[in-house]
Write a protein that holds these residues in place. Structure first.
Motif, PDB file in Angstrom:
ATOM      1  N   ASP A 132       0.810  -1.228   0.000  1.00 16.06           N
ATOM      2  CA  ASP A 132       0.000   0.000   0.000  1.00 16.06           C
ATOM      3  C   ASP A 132       0.839   1.271   0.000  1.00 16.06           C
ATOM      4  O   ASP A 132       0.332   2.350   0.325  1.00 16.06           O
ATOM      5  N   ALA A 133       2.112   1.168  -0.369  1.00 13.04           N
ATOM      6  CA  ALA A 133       2.989   2.357  -0.388  1.00 13.04           C
ATOM      7  C   ALA A 133       2.354   3.446  -1.245  1.00 13.04           C
ATOM      8  O   ALA A 133       1.731   3.159  -2.277  1.00 13.04           O
ATOM      9  N   GLU A 134       2.534   4.706  -0.815  1.00  7.85           N
ATOM     10  CA  GLU A 134       1.935   5.837  -1.544  1.00  7.85           C
ATOM     11  C   GLU A 134       2.533   5.977  -2.937  1.00  7.85           C
ATOM     12  O   GLU A 134       1.865   6.393  -3.871  1.00  7.85           O
ATOM     13  N   LEU A 135       3.804   5.628  -3.086  1.00  7.44           N
ATOM     14  CA  LEU A 135       4.464   5.744  -4.396  1.00  7.44           C
ATOM     15  C   LEU A 135       5.449   4.595  -4.557  1.00  7.44           C
ATOM     16  O   LEU A 135       6.192   4.279  -3.621  1.00  7.44           O
ATOM     17  N   LYS A 136       5.441   4.020  -5.768  1.00  3.25           N
ATOM     18  CA  LYS A 136       6.352   2.895  -6.016  1.00  3.25           C
ATOM     19  C   LYS A 136       7.128   3.147  -7.298  1.00  3.25           C
ATOM     20  O   LYS A 136       6.537   3.553  -8.308  1.00  3.25           O
ATOM     21  N   GLN A 204      17.846  11.099 -13.075  1.00  5.95           N
ATOM     22  CA  GLN A 204      16.994  10.109 -12.400  1.00  5.95           C
ATOM     23  C   GLN A 204      16.498  10.615 -11.041  1.00  5.95           C
ATOM     24  O   GLN A 204      15.357  10.366 -10.650  1.00  5.95           O
ATOM     25  N   VAL A 205      17.363  11.369 -10.359  1.00  7.73           N
ATOM     26  CA  VAL A 205      16.951  11.926  -9.059  1.00  7.73           C
ATOM     27  C   VAL A 205      15.828  12.955  -9.282  1.00  7.73           C
ATOM     28  O   VAL A 205      14.791  12.927  -8.605  1.00  7.73           O
ATOM     29  N   ASP A 206      16.010  13.834 -10.287  1.00  9.10           N
ATOM     30  CA  ASP A 206      15.002  14.863 -10.566  1.00  9.10           C
ATOM     31  C   ASP A 206      13.651  14.233 -10.886  1.00  9.10           C
ATOM     32  O   ASP A 206      12.611  14.669 -10.405  1.00  9.10           O
ATOM     33  N   LYS A 207      13.698  13.189 -11.718  1.00 12.73           N
ATOM     34  CA  LYS A 207      12.469  12.528 -12.161  1.00 12.73           C
ATOM     35  C   LYS A 207      11.652  12.003 -10.968  1.00 12.73           C
ATOM     36  O   LYS A 207      10.457  12.233 -10.863  1.00 12.73           O
ATOM     37  N   ILE A 208      12.341  11.334 -10.062  1.00 15.50           N
ATOM     38  CA  ILE A 208      11.649  10.742  -8.911  1.00 15.50           C
ATOM     39  C   ILE A 208      11.203  11.828  -7.929  1.00 15.50           C
ATOM     40  O   ILE A 208      10.087  11.784  -7.403  1.00 15.50           O
ATOM     41  N   ILE A 212       7.445  12.589  -6.369  1.00 14.40           N
ATOM     42  CA  ILE A 212       7.199  12.630  -4.914  1.00 14.40           C
ATOM     43  C   ILE A 212       6.564  13.973  -4.536  1.00 14.40           C
ATOM     44  O   ILE A 212       5.591  14.012  -3.767  1.00 14.40           O
ATOM     45  N   SER A 213       7.076  15.066  -5.097  1.00 15.62           N
ATOM     46  CA  SER A 213       6.522  16.389  -4.766  1.00 15.62           C
ATOM     47  C   SER A 213       5.040  16.452  -5.125  1.00 15.62           C
ATOM     48  O   SER A 213       4.236  17.016  -4.377  1.00 15.62           O
ATOM     49  N   GLU A 214       4.690  15.866  -6.282  1.00 18.37           N
ATOM     50  CA  GLU A 214       3.278  15.864  -6.697  1.00 18.37           C
ATOM     51  C   GLU A 214       2.410  15.168  -5.655  1.00 18.37           C
ATOM     52  O   GLU A 214       1.353  15.671  -5.268  1.00 18.37           O
TER      53      GLU A 214
END
Ligand code: CDP
Length: 220
Positions: A132-136, A204-208, A212-214
């Motif tokens: 149930d993680a919020e983001l995967k 890759q860091v920016d993308k993730i 997460i910010s969204e």
């Protein structure tokens, strides 16, 4: 809140997750380090399963993230460097395939994430541990590229290491991790796949971070 990153060896999960934790001021959890710690205890028990499980339950395993490093202690003694030796790396997939070890590590992780915001990385976090993680996220990259990255990381401490050796080691581990019965390495259906073969680390860091910010914005 929990965000998970799964993927094979050398796909960039751990360096990416650490950079995100630092940039966003959230906690970092390295599940592989906990399997490595169980493996160290297994080797110290001379691979005797009865002794191993007794020690696993008796020893107190604690961990924290600080200065870009995930620190692990067994009964108050640091094992942070010991768990990265090639002896441990060669045995870890065998130990991580034991269902009792998996439930032990999963319980350690589930207990700790009850408070705060965590980014955790591993092989089965989005499928088995935190469904149930919020983001995967699922990070991948070509075997050749992953082996090159791993060799770069290791060559200072191990100057004799060759690309072929690294390639063989991670290919073997991937195979064992993907084929085991208990919670294999697998992309969760609802995970966002990030192929990092042609991405820079910053990309890759920016993308993730953006994803997460969204989600954080939606929650607030
Ligand atoms: O950093 P590296 O890719 O070398 O591996 P790691 O994340 O330190 O994980 C070491 C090993 O632990 C993996 O090869 C798996 O066998 C096992 N592992 C697992 O089974 N499940 C996880 N969630 C994390 C690691």
């Amino acid at each position: 809140m929990i965000i998970v990153i799964d993927g094979p060896a050398g796909s960039g999960k751990s360096s990416t997750a650490r950079a995100i934790a630092d940039r966003m001021g959230i906690e970092y959890l390295d599940s592989g380090a906990l399997y490595r710690t169980a493996t160290l205890i297994y080797l110290e028990a001379n691979r005797d399963k009865e002794t191993f499980f007794r020690l696993l339950n008796q020893n107190k395993i604690t961990f924290y993230y600080e200065d870009q490093k995930f620190h692990v202690l067994v009964d108050g003694q640091s094992v942070t460097d010991k768990i990265r030796t090639s002896k441990v790396t060669s045995a870890v997939s065998e130990v991580a395939a034991l269902p009792r070890v998996r439930s032990f590590v999963n319980n350690l992780m589930r207990d700790v994430v009850l408070d705060g915001v965590y980014i955790a990385e591993g092989r089965d976090l989005g499928t088995a541990v935190f469904p149930d993680a919020e983001l995967k996220f699922f990070m991948s990259a070509d075997l050749e590229e992953r082996a090159k990255r791993r060799l770069n990381e290791r060559k200072e401490k191990n100057p004799g290491l060759t690309l072929e050796e690294v390639k063989q080691n991670i290919a073997e581990r991937d195979l064992k991790d993907s084929r085991r019965k208990a919670d294999p390495l697998k992309k969760a259906d609802d995970a966002i796949e990030i192929d990092t073969t042609n991405l820079t680390f910053e990309q890759q860091v920016d993308k993730i971070c953006l994803e997460i910010s969204e989600v954080l914005k939606e929650i607030e």
